[in-house]
Design a protein around this motif. Structure first.
Motif, PDB file in Angstrom:
ATOM      1  N   ARG A  84       0.824  -1.205   0.000  1.00 46.93           N
ATOM      2  CA  ARG A  84       0.000   0.000   0.000  1.00 46.93           C
ATOM      3  C   ARG A  84       0.862   1.260   0.000  1.00 46.93           C
ATOM      4  NH1 ARG A  84      -5.557  -1.082   3.345  1.00 46.93           N
ATOM      5  NH2 ARG A  84      -6.017  -3.116   2.430  1.00 46.93           N
ATOM      6  N   THR A  85       0.252   2.360  -0.407  1.00 47.16           N
ATOM      7  CA  THR A  85       0.969   3.626  -0.463  1.00 47.16           C
ATOM      8  C   THR A  85       0.685   4.430   0.799  1.00 47.16           C
ATOM      9  OG1 THR A  85      -0.881   4.471  -1.793  1.00 47.16           O
ATOM     10  CG2 THR A  85       1.108   3.791  -2.955  1.00 47.16           C
ATOM     11  N   ASP A  86       1.721   4.732   1.566  1.00 47.10           N
ATOM     12  CA  ASP A  86       1.560   5.513   2.785  1.00 47.10           C
ATOM     13  C   ASP A  86       1.214   6.961   2.478  1.00 47.10           C
ATOM     14  OD1 ASP A  86       2.067   3.438   4.522  1.00 47.10           O
ATOM     15  OD2 ASP A  86       4.223   3.756   4.501  1.00 47.10           O
ATOM     16  N   THR A  87       1.684   7.456   1.343  1.00 51.49           N
ATOM     17  CA  THR A  87       1.473   8.853   0.966  1.00 51.49           C
ATOM     18  C   THR A  87       0.926   8.931  -0.456  1.00 51.49           C
ATOM     19  OG1 THR A  87       3.349   9.523   2.355  1.00 51.49           O
ATOM     20  CG2 THR A  87       2.588  11.107   0.707  1.00 51.49           C
ATOM     21  N   MET A  88      -0.102   9.770  -0.652  1.00 49.96           N
ATOM     22  CA  MET A  88      -0.653  10.003  -1.992  1.00 49.96           C
ATOM     23  C   MET A  88      -0.920  11.496  -2.133  1.00 49.96           C
ATOM     24  SD  MET A  88      -3.245   6.763  -2.535  1.00 49.96           S
ATOM     25  CE  MET A  88      -3.298   6.934  -4.324  1.00 49.96           C
ATOM     26  N   ILE A  89      -0.298  12.107  -3.121  1.00 50.30           N
ATOM     27  CA  ILE A  89      -0.411  13.549  -3.322  1.00 50.30           C
ATOM     28  C   ILE A  89      -0.587  13.845  -4.801  1.00 50.30           C
ATOM     29  CG2 ILE A  89       0.696  15.784  -2.967  1.00 50.30           C
ATOM     30  CD1 ILE A  89       2.263  14.552  -0.691  1.00 50.30           C
ATOM     31  N   VAL A  90      -1.484  14.776  -5.105  1.00 46.18           N
ATOM     32  CA  VAL A  90      -1.683  15.238  -6.477  1.00 46.18           C
ATOM     33  C   VAL A  90      -0.934  16.554  -6.639  1.00 46.18           C
ATOM     34  CG1 VAL A  90      -3.327  16.008  -8.228  1.00 46.18           C
ATOM     35  CG2 VAL A  90      -3.938  14.126  -6.680  1.00 46.18           C
ATOM     36  N   LEU A  91      -0.013  16.584  -7.586  1.00 49.98           N
ATOM     37  CA  LEU A  91       0.769  17.774  -7.895  1.00 49.98           C
ATOM     38  C   LEU A  91       0.355  18.297  -9.255  1.00 49.98           C
ATOM     39  CD1 LEU A  91       3.403  19.636  -7.823  1.00 49.98           C
ATOM     40  CD2 LEU A  91       4.520  17.717  -8.943  1.00 49.98           C
ATOM     41  N   THR A  92       0.128  19.604  -9.373  1.00 53.99           N
ATOM     42  CA  THR A  92      -0.121  20.206 -10.683  1.00 53.99           C
ATOM     43  C   THR A  92       0.920  21.281 -10.943  1.00 53.99           C
ATOM     44  OG1 THR A  92      -1.636  21.937  -9.876  1.00 53.99           O
ATOM     45  CG2 THR A  92      -2.604  19.792 -10.463  1.00 53.99           C
ATOM     46  N   LEU A  93       1.347  21.383 -12.189  1.00 51.65           N
ATOM     47  CA  LEU A  93       2.299  22.398 -12.622  1.00 51.65           C
ATOM     48  C   LEU A  93       1.645  23.226 -13.722  1.00 51.65           C
ATOM     49  CD1 LEU A  93       5.533  20.213 -12.865  1.00 51.65           C
ATOM     50  CD2 LEU A  93       5.008  21.905 -11.097  1.00 51.65           C
ATOM     51  N   ASN A  94       1.526  24.520 -13.491  1.00 47.73           N
ATOM     52  CA  ASN A  94       0.914  25.416 -14.462  1.00 47.73           C
ATOM     53  C   ASN A  94       1.927  26.469 -14.865  1.00 47.73           C
ATOM     54  OD1 ASN A  94      -0.588  27.478 -15.781  1.00 47.73           O
ATOM     55  ND2 ASN A  94      -2.459  26.739 -14.815  1.00 47.73           N
ATOM     56  N   PRO A  95       2.658  26.254 -15.976  1.00 47.79           N
ATOM     57  CA  PRO A  95       3.688  27.209 -16.385  1.00 47.79           C
ATOM     58  C   PRO A  95       3.122  28.548 -16.838  1.00 47.79           C
ATOM     59  CG  PRO A  95       3.368  25.549 -18.076  1.00 47.79           C
ATOM     60  CD  PRO A  95       2.566  25.109 -16.890  1.00 47.79           C
ATOM     61  N   GLN A  96       1.877  28.580 -17.277  1.00 47.66           N
ATOM     62  CA  GLN A  96       1.264  29.825 -17.708  1.00 47.66           C
ATOM     63  C   GLN A  96       1.030  30.763 -16.531  1.00 47.66           C
ATOM     64  OE1 GLN A  96      -2.139  28.043 -19.469  1.00 47.66           O
ATOM     65  NE2 GLN A  96      -0.994  27.109 -21.136  1.00 47.66           N
ATOM     66  N   LYS A  97       0.559  30.182 -15.423  1.00 45.70           N
ATOM     67  CA  LYS A  97       0.337  30.974 -14.213  1.00 45.70           C
ATOM     68  C   LYS A  97       1.570  31.001 -13.315  1.00 45.70           C
ATOM     69  CE  LYS A  97      -4.630  29.900 -14.021  1.00 45.70           C
ATOM     70  NZ  LYS A  97      -5.706  29.266 -13.206  1.00 45.70           N
TER      71      LYS A  97
END
Length: 346
Positions: free
Chosen positions: A101-114
């Motif tokens: 199982r995964t102890d950590t789950m994170i959603v990362l977004t990268l927006n180069p325009q902003k």
């Protein structure tokens, strides 16, 4: 629309609810590891060691084996916002590699325009129906990776929040001891006072840790008043220090450091993708927003889960979709049969 989770009254009567206080954090460590790899590859690339850089990327590449919700190559080519699901396992120290199982789950977004990076932590015990494994409902979100690997984890998170996941990266926390030693140890201020596995720590007292001490520091859970939330906070703290030390030129030149990174990181980001990220998306790291999906600790038939209110799920869905320049849409539901993800752009 079916609400999630939808439980029988008998199960609801067995619940014990306790609101967990939100934890704020400044850094997203899994991304920092990806960034370390990007820096290393870009360094090798600029140093005309193209072949070495390609070989290193090949060793950490692992396909998710699914059809993505969006055309990731077009996104990178056009410099559009992207999302990465970052997961942390803890298996290497017991002889397994990237399983469990995964102890950590994170959603990362990268927006180069902003010129903006957004990171959202997801509760590992969130109550879901795992995509492709609904017969095991109710399940915990962190079991998705255990059931079907990175592809299943991606699909479940997508369906849970109605957001597209473009890439993934998995870090094996079980190899933390070797990674810490590879960068010459780390210095941190412990978040609380405790003893564990032969090592003692004093709150706020600056401490230099070798790999063994760092592993003990992040492994302790039951004596932490915040439980898993507290352990994850300590994991982020240690990984941040490892990543910061790893970006130093002396670490980038160490063959041992990159050998450890190769062992402990898996991703479906290719060599060409990484070059594109290094060239087009580093600007997005200048401004960072961090948040987390807040649930309530519930006991269902003797098993502990985190039930997240629909209003909270919708808030996080809105945040992530906005960071990806996508139109507002209703949050997801893993109990529904439809797996269609709304990817309409603004």
């Amino acid at each position: 629309m079916v609400k999630e989770p939808e439980l029988k009254r008998s199960e609801l009567n067995k619940r014990k609810k306790k609101v967990i206080k939100p934890l704020k954090h400044k850094y997203f460590t899994a991304f920092l590891f990806v960034f370390v790899v990007l820096l290393g590859i870009f360094f090798l690339y600029l140093g005309h060691l193209y072949k070495d850089a390609q070989e290193m990327t090949t060793k950490i590449y692992s396909s998710s084996k699914i059809t993505k919700a969006r055309n990731t190559q077009n996104l990178l080519k056009e410099g559009k916002p992207i999302s990465i699901l970052l997961m942390g396992t803890d298996t290497g120290a017991v002889g397994r590699s990237f399983k469990g199982r995964t102890d950590t789950m994170i959603v990362l977004t990268l927006n180069p325009q902003k010129k903006k990076m957004t990171i959202v932590s997801l509760p590992r015990d969130a109550l879901v129906a795992v995509t492709g494994y609904k017969q095991y409902y109710p399940s915990k979100l962190n079991s998705a990776y255990d059931y079907g690997g990175s592809g299943t984890a991606i699909k479940t998170v997508q369906n849970y929040l109605n957001i597209p996941i473009d890439f993934y990266a998995t870090i094996n926390m079980g190899g933390l001891e070797n990674m810490v030693n590879a960068v010459g140890g780390i210095t941190v201020k412990p978040l609380l006072t405790f003893s564990y596995d032969g090592h003692s720590f004093v709150k706020n007292k600056k401490t230099h840790m070798n790999g063994s001490a760092a592993l003990a520091y992040v492994r302790m859970r039951h004596s932490d008043p915040l439980g898993d939330y507290g352990r994850q906070q300590r994991q982020r703290q240690v990984l941040t220090k490892v990543a910061q030390n790893g970006t130093k030129l002396k670490s980038l030149l160490k063959e041992r450091f990159f050998k450890e990174i190769q062992k402990q990181l898996k991703t479906d980001i290719t060599f060409n993708d990484m070059i594109m990220l290094a060239l087009k998306y580093r600007v997005a790291t200048r401004n960072m927003t961090s948040d987390h999906l807040q649930g309530e600790a519930d006991l269902v038939s003797g098993i502990s889960f985190e039930a997240v209110p629909e209003t909270e799920k919708q808030r996080i869905t809105n945040l992530i979709r906005s960071s990806l320049n996508l139109e507002t849409a209703t949050t997801g539901n893993t109990l529904l049969n439809s797996s269609s993800i709304n990817t309409t752009e603004k």
